[in-house]
Design an enzyme around this catalytic site. Structure first.
Site, mmCIF file in Angstrom:
data_model
loop_
_atom_site.group_PDB
_atom_site.id
_atom_site.type_symbol
_atom_site.label_atom_id
_atom_site.label_comp_id
_atom_site.label_asym_id
_atom_site.label_seq_id
_atom_site.Cartn_x
_atom_site.Cartn_y
_atom_site.Cartn_z
ATOM 1 N N LYS A 218 0.832 -1.207 0.000
ATOM 2 C CA LYS A 218 0.000 0.000 0.000
ATOM 3 C C LYS A 218 0.867 1.258 0.000
ATOM 4 O O LYS A 218 0.592 2.232 -0.711
ATOM 5 C CB LYS A 218 -0.921 -0.004 1.222
ATOM 6 C CG LYS A 218 -1.773 1.262 1.387
ATOM 7 C CD LYS A 218 -2.700 1.469 0.196
ATOM 8 C CE LYS A 218 -3.471 2.781 0.316
ATOM 9 N NZ LYS A 218 -4.404 2.795 1.437
ATOM 10 N N CYS A 272 -3.870 9.412 2.208
ATOM 11 C CA CYS A 272 -3.009 8.363 1.649
ATOM 12 C C CYS A 272 -1.751 8.926 0.996
ATOM 13 O O CYS A 272 -0.657 8.805 1.527
ATOM 14 C CB CYS A 272 -3.806 7.522 0.659
ATOM 15 S SG CYS A 272 -5.058 6.486 1.432
#
Length: 425
Positions: A218, A272
């Site tokens: 990720k 993010c």
């Protein structure tokens, strides 16, 4: 394994859609959040965030009795932790931000009392490498009567895995179901149990790996995107210096069959891309030189925009004899971190508006159709307006390319000078 009751800790932009997805498959879902307002809103069958199709899914799940919200975890077969993982900014100049895992630790402390043998715990929060193991350690400290993967391996009482979310705000309900999922267990049995759980609603492929690799995957995805955005943002500043239209340049360069330059903007926001690369840099600062530089480029873009706004104000005053800065109204369009959502986390547009207000030179008005009002830190210094009123301002700054700002009606209504930092016009 049978997963009939699922407890989702954290009912934000990822936790609530995930809870709704499980509830839509007739699972008994207990949603947990420390925000009483969010809990009350969800229990009415409503939502406290903006996300297309989520309102319909939550309303149906609550009405059918498959989803309810509370402030404390309850016994379940599987627990999903989807809480924030912000970073701590260093006090010294140039200090590398470090991950703040306090929310994950608090979530672990809250679910530990209700764990039982055979339960599955999944960390969905985007995390630095090793965070899943830390969570397992916190749980083990709280429940010495149970065994965990780091102690008993494949024979542990509790299964633990990491499964990072990989969805795009504004498309979450679709991508939760259709996207592939990376599932990293602390053991093979942990991975298999988590895979079985997600197959409840995931149509994409479930890719099994280790917890550490899943965590790094990720971070790698978002660091890759951050580096590419940094190239576009740096290119926009170079083009401004040498008097070239960066939008035209990128359009022409992208005609090359192996070139795909992204669009520059006022910076990079969200929980993010603006955060995850620092998780890599904080662990390996000497090796992550390109990733660190990309973060610095993107973090510097709001300041560049502010300087352009100052120049725009100077040009306006030069062409408006008799006017002072205090007579000028600047309208800022959009303060979310990306178009057509209500998320303000790490928003460069919000930072730019705050910096404009801090100048104490002009009147500042804000337009954003996706939020209900200004954040607390802007209430005293800016006015929140509808588009129809803001179009009368002297200078217009487009910071977020919301759909409504791309309409011909909006563009025809703007009276003053428009400065577009999104490339959307």
């Amino acid at each position: 394994m049978q997963f009939e009751t699922i407890c989702v800790v954290g009912l934000g932009y990822i936790g609530l859609p995930t809870a709704a997805a499980f509830a839509g498959r007739r699972k008994n879902v207990i949603g947990v959040d420390i925000n009483q307002h969010a809990v009350d809103t969800i229990n009415r069958g409503e939502i406290h965030i903006v996300e297309p199709e989520l309102d319909i899914a939550v309303h149906a799940a609550v009405k059918e009795g498959n989803l309810r919200a509370t402030t404390r975890p309850e016994p379940a077969d599987a627990f999903l932790v989807a809480v924030p993982t912000p970073f701590k900014k260093g006090e010294e100049a140039g200090a590398i931000p470090t991950p703040d895992l306090s929310y994950i630790q608090a979530a672990a402390d809250s679910i530990a009392p209700v764990l039982k043998k055979g339960d599955l715990v999944i960390l969905e929060s985007t995390s630095p490498v090793g965070a899943t193991e830390k969570m397992a350690g916190w749980l083990a400290q709280a429940r010495t009567d149970l065994s965990f993967p780091q102690q008993a391996g494949e024979d542990s009482d509790i299964r633990i895995a990491h499964c990072p979310e990989r969805v795009l705000p504004g498309h979450v309900m679709h991508e939760l179901i259709e996207n592939d999922r990376i599932i990293g267990g602390m053991t093979n049995k942990c991975s298999e149990a988590a895979c079985e759980l997600y197959k409840t609603f995931v149509r994409g492929e479930c890719l099994l790996t280790t917890a550490r690799t899943a965590e790094m995957a990720k971070l790698t995805e978002n660091a890759f995107r951050d580096v590419n955005i940094a190239f576009a943002n740096e290119l926009s500043m170079i083009c401004d210096k040498v008097d070239i239209n960066v939008w035209e340049l990128i359009k022409l360069a992208n005609r090359h069959p192996r070139v795909n330059i992204l669009q520059p903007g006022p910076g990079v926001g969200g929980h993010c891309i603006a955060v995850d690369p620092w998780f890599i840099v904080s662990e390996t600062p000497k090796e992550a030189r390109l990733i660190s530089t990309a973060r610095e480029v993107n973090d510097s873009k709001p300041e560049w925009v502010i300087n352009k706004v100052k120049m725009a104000l100077s040009d306006y005053l030069r062409d408006s004899p008799g006017k002072n800065a205090s007579d000028v109204t600047i309208a800022c369009y959009g303060i979310t971190f990306k178009p057509d959502i209500d998320d303000l986390r790490e928003s460069p547009a919000l930072k730019i508006v705050c910096d404009i207000c801090d100048l104490k030179l002009v009147k500042c008005v804000v337009v954003d159709p996706n939020i209900k009002g200004l954040p607390q830190n802007l209430l005293k210094d800016a006015a929140f307006m509808k588009t129809t009123s803001a179009v009368k301002a002297d200078i217009h700054i487009l910071l977020v390319n919301h759909k409504c700002f791309r309409s011909k009606q909006f563009l025809d209504g703007v009276r003053g000078r428009m400065y577009d930092f999104t490339g959307g016009l």
